[in-house]
Design an enzyme around this catalytic site. Sequence first.
Site, PDB file in Angstrom:
ATOM      1  N   GLU A 130       0.796  -1.242   0.000  1.00 24.50           N
ATOM      2  CA  GLU A 130       0.000   0.000   0.000  1.00 24.50           C
ATOM      3  C   GLU A 130       0.827   1.290   0.000  1.00 24.50           C
ATOM      4  OE1 GLU A 130      -2.859  -0.427   3.194  1.00 24.50           O
ATOM      5  OE2 GLU A 130      -3.613  -2.312   2.383  1.00 24.50           O
ATOM      6  N   ASN A 172       1.975  -5.123  -3.232  1.00 21.76           N
ATOM      7  CA  ASN A 172       0.561  -5.412  -2.941  1.00 21.76           C
ATOM      8  C   ASN A 172      -0.201  -4.128  -2.630  1.00 21.76           C
ATOM      9  OD1 ASN A 172      -1.491  -7.461  -2.296  1.00 21.76           O
ATOM     10  ND2 ASN A 172      -1.279  -6.809  -0.163  1.00 21.76           N
ATOM     11  N   HIS A 208     -10.480  -5.955  -2.301  1.00 23.31           N
ATOM     12  CA  HIS A 208     -11.569  -5.717  -1.343  1.00 23.31           C
ATOM     13  C   HIS A 208     -12.642  -4.991  -2.135  1.00 23.31           C
ATOM     14  CE1 HIS A 208      -9.219  -7.014   2.059  1.00 23.31           C
ATOM     15  NE2 HIS A 208      -8.228  -6.220   1.698  1.00 23.31           N
ATOM     16  N   GLU A 235      -6.369 -10.509  -1.311  1.00 23.14           N
ATOM     17  CA  GLU A 235      -7.196 -10.278  -0.106  1.00 23.14           C
ATOM     18  C   GLU A 235      -8.674 -10.236  -0.470  1.00 23.14           C
ATOM     19  OE1 GLU A 235      -5.744  -6.920   2.189  1.00 23.14           O
ATOM     20  OE2 GLU A 235      -3.656  -7.428   1.764  1.00 23.14           O
ATOM     21  N   ASP A 237     -12.365 -10.101  -0.803  1.00 23.41           N
ATOM     22  CA  ASP A 237     -13.637 -10.210  -0.078  1.00 23.41           C
ATOM     23  C   ASP A 237     -14.615  -9.243  -0.721  1.00 23.41           C
ATOM     24  OD1 ASP A 237     -12.699  -7.815   1.057  1.00 23.41           O
ATOM     25  OD2 ASP A 237     -12.606  -8.608   3.087  1.00 23.41           O
TER      26      ASP A 237
HETATM   27  O1  G3I Z   1      -4.899  -7.502  18.964  1.00 23.84           O
HETATM   28  C1  G3I Z   1      -5.568  -6.327  19.441  1.00 23.84           C
HETATM   29  C2  G3I Z   1      -6.306  -6.615  20.725  1.00 23.84           C
HETATM   30  O2  G3I Z   1      -5.382  -6.987  21.718  1.00 23.84           O
HETATM   31  C3  G3I Z   1      -7.090  -5.369  21.126  1.00 23.84           C
HETATM   32  O3  G3I Z   1      -7.837  -5.651  22.253  1.00 23.84           O
HETATM   33  C4  G3I Z   1      -8.009  -4.935  19.992  1.00 23.84           C
HETATM   34  C5  G3I Z   1      -8.750  -3.650  20.351  1.00 23.84           C
HETATM   35  O4  G3I Z   1      -8.891  -2.805  19.255  1.00 23.84           O
HETATM   36  O5  G3I Z   1      -7.229  -4.709  18.838  1.00 23.84           O
HETATM   37  C6  G3I Z   1      -6.526  -5.856  18.375  1.00 23.84           C
HETATM   38  O6  G3I Z   1      -5.792  -5.499  17.230  1.00 23.84           O
HETATM   39  C7  G3I Z   1      -6.537  -5.371  16.044  1.00 23.84           C
HETATM   40  C8  G3I Z   1      -5.930  -6.310  14.999  1.00 23.84           C
HETATM   41  O7  G3I Z   1      -6.587  -6.141  13.761  1.00 23.84           O
HETATM   42  C9  G3I Z   1      -6.058  -7.778  15.408  1.00 23.84           C
HETATM   43  O8  G3I Z   1      -7.396  -8.147  15.546  1.00 23.84           O
HETATM   44  C10 G3I Z   1      -6.433  -3.936  15.559  1.00 23.84           C
HETATM   45  O9  G3I Z   1      -7.105  -3.060  16.442  1.00 23.84           O
HETATM   46  C11 G3I Z   1      -7.041  -3.809  14.185  1.00 23.84           C
HETATM   47  O10 G3I Z   1      -6.782  -2.515  13.683  1.00 23.84           O
HETATM   48  C12 G3I Z   1      -6.426  -4.830  13.242  1.00 23.84           C
HETATM   49  O11 G3I Z   1      -7.090  -4.736  11.991  1.00 23.84           O
HETATM   50  C13 G3I Z   1      -6.439  -5.343  10.912  1.00 23.84           C
HETATM   51  C14 G3I Z   1      -6.106  -4.284   9.873  1.00 23.84           C
HETATM   52  O12 G3I Z   1      -5.516  -4.914   8.749  1.00 23.84           O
HETATM   53  C15 G3I Z   1      -5.157  -3.234  10.403  1.00 23.84           C
HETATM   54  O13 G3I Z   1      -4.937  -2.246   9.468  1.00 23.84           O
HETATM   55  C16 G3I Z   1      -7.369  -6.364  10.329  1.00 23.84           C
HETATM   56  O14 G3I Z   1      -7.532  -7.447  11.245  1.00 23.84           O
HETATM   57  C17 G3I Z   1      -6.787  -6.927   9.035  1.00 23.84           C
HETATM   58  O15 G3I Z   1      -7.757  -7.706   8.381  1.00 23.84           O
HETATM   59  C18 G3I Z   1      -6.418  -5.767   8.118  1.00 23.84           C
HETATM   60  O16 G3I Z   1      -5.838  -6.306   6.960  1.00 23.84           O
HETATM   61  C19 G3I Z   1      -5.487  -5.363   5.947  1.00 23.84           C
HETATM   62  C20 G3I Z   1      -4.263  -5.901   5.254  1.00 23.84           C
HETATM   63  O17 G3I Z   1      -3.239  -6.143   6.172  1.00 23.84           O
HETATM   64  C21 G3I Z   1      -3.805  -4.945   4.158  1.00 23.84           C
HETATM   65  N1  G3I Z   1      -4.871  -4.637   3.247  1.00 23.84           N
HETATM   66  C22 G3I Z   1      -6.107  -4.151   3.855  1.00 23.84           C
HETATM   67  C23 G3I Z   1      -6.590  -5.150   4.906  1.00 23.84           C
HETATM   68  C24 G3I Z   1      -7.911  -4.703   5.487  1.00 23.84           C
HETATM   69  O18 G3I Z   1      -7.785  -3.484   6.182  1.00 23.84           O
END
Ligand code: G3I
Length: 280
Positions: A130, A172, A208, A235, A237
Site C-alpha cells: 500500500e 501489494n 476488497h 485479499e 472479499d
Molecule cells: O490484537 C488487538 C487486541 O489486543 C485489542 O484488544 C483490539 C482492540 O482494538 O485490537 C486488536 O488489534 C486489532 C488487529 O486487527 C487484530 O485483531 C487492531 O485493532 C485492528 O486494527 C487490526 O485490523 C487489521 C487491519 O488490517 C489493520 O490495518 C485487520 O484485522 C486486518 O484484516 C487488516 O488487513 C489489511 C491488510 O493487512 C492490508 N490490506 C487491507 C486489509 C484490510 O484493512
Amino acid sequence: ASAASTLGAAAAESGRYFGAATNSFMLNRQPHATVLNREFNSIVAENEMKWYHTEPNQNQFNFTAGDQLIAHARARGMTVRGHTLVWHAQQPQWAQNMSGTALRNAMINHINRVAGHWRGQIHSWDVVNEAFADGGSGGRRDSNLQRTGNDWIEVAFRTARAADPNAKLCYNDYNTDGINAKSTGIYNMVRDFKARGVPIDCVGLQSHLGTSLDPTYQQNIQRFADLGVDVQITELDIQQGGNQANMYGQVTRACLAVARCTGITVWGVLDPDSWRTGAN
Ligand code: G3I
C-alpha cells in the site's frame, strides 16, 4: 464456505493456489479449522507477520505466531504467503517515531531478519504494501517510509531478494483492481523495476470489493502479466448484495483467463471473523 468450495475447486484444477487469511489462534477453532483445512491449500497471516507483531521492540523479534502458521501449513502441504514486510500502517510504535536514515536502516534490518528467519518457507512475500496514494495522482502515498527517499521500495525489494532468494517478491495494494490512476502508477513502477533489474516477481491485487466489479479487472491483470510479473489476488472479499456470488465468479474467471494469475486468497474464512464487520 460454499463460495470457497467452488472457487477452490476452480483454482486447484488449474494448478493455482487457493488461500485464506487466518490467525494462529484460529487454527484449532471450529468450524474455522475444518473449513480452512478442507478448502484451502495456502494460508496467509491476517496480522501476525506484520512489523508491529514480528518486531515489537527494535531488534527484538517475535516469530511464534508466524512459526505456528507455517508449521500448520507444512504439515498439510499448504503454501504460505508472507504479509507483509514493510507498510506505513501497523508499524510498532518505535518505528512510527523514527525517520530518515535511522528508519531506513531499521527497515533493512527488519527485512533481513524476518525474511531471513522464514527463508525457504514462504511462497510469496508482500515486500511492500500500500505505498501508492488513492485518487488521481498516480503517485506515492506520503508516509514516514516515503520520506526516507523515493528509492525505499527498490531497496526493500533488493534486501528481500538477498534475504530469501526463492520467495516470489510482490508489491501489494488496494483500489488497484481496475485500470485507474493508482494501478497505472504501480504499473509504471513495475515496468521501471523490470527495465532496471530491480527484483520484483509479482503484483498483488487485494480486491476488497463493493457491489460491482470494475469492467477492466481482467484487462488490468493482463497488463501486469504482460510486464513479466505474476499477478495474485491477495485479499479477496466482496460486500454482500445481489451481485456477490456472481462477482466471486467473475474474479475467479478473470484470474483463470490469465496464465500468470497464479493464485487467489480470500481475506478470512467465515463471515463472523471478517475485518469487514458491517458487511457479510
Ligand atoms: O490484537 C488487538 C487486541 O489486543 C485489542 O484488544 C483490539 C482492540 O482494538 O485490537 C486488536 O488489534 C486489532 C488487529 O486487527 C487484530 O485483531 C487492531 O485493532 C485492528 O486494527 C487490526 O485490523 C487489521 C487491519 O488490517 C489493520 O490495518 C485487520 O484485522 C486486518 O484484516 C487488516 O488487513 C489489511 C491488510 O493487512 C492490508 N490490506 C487491507 C486489509 C484490510 O484493512
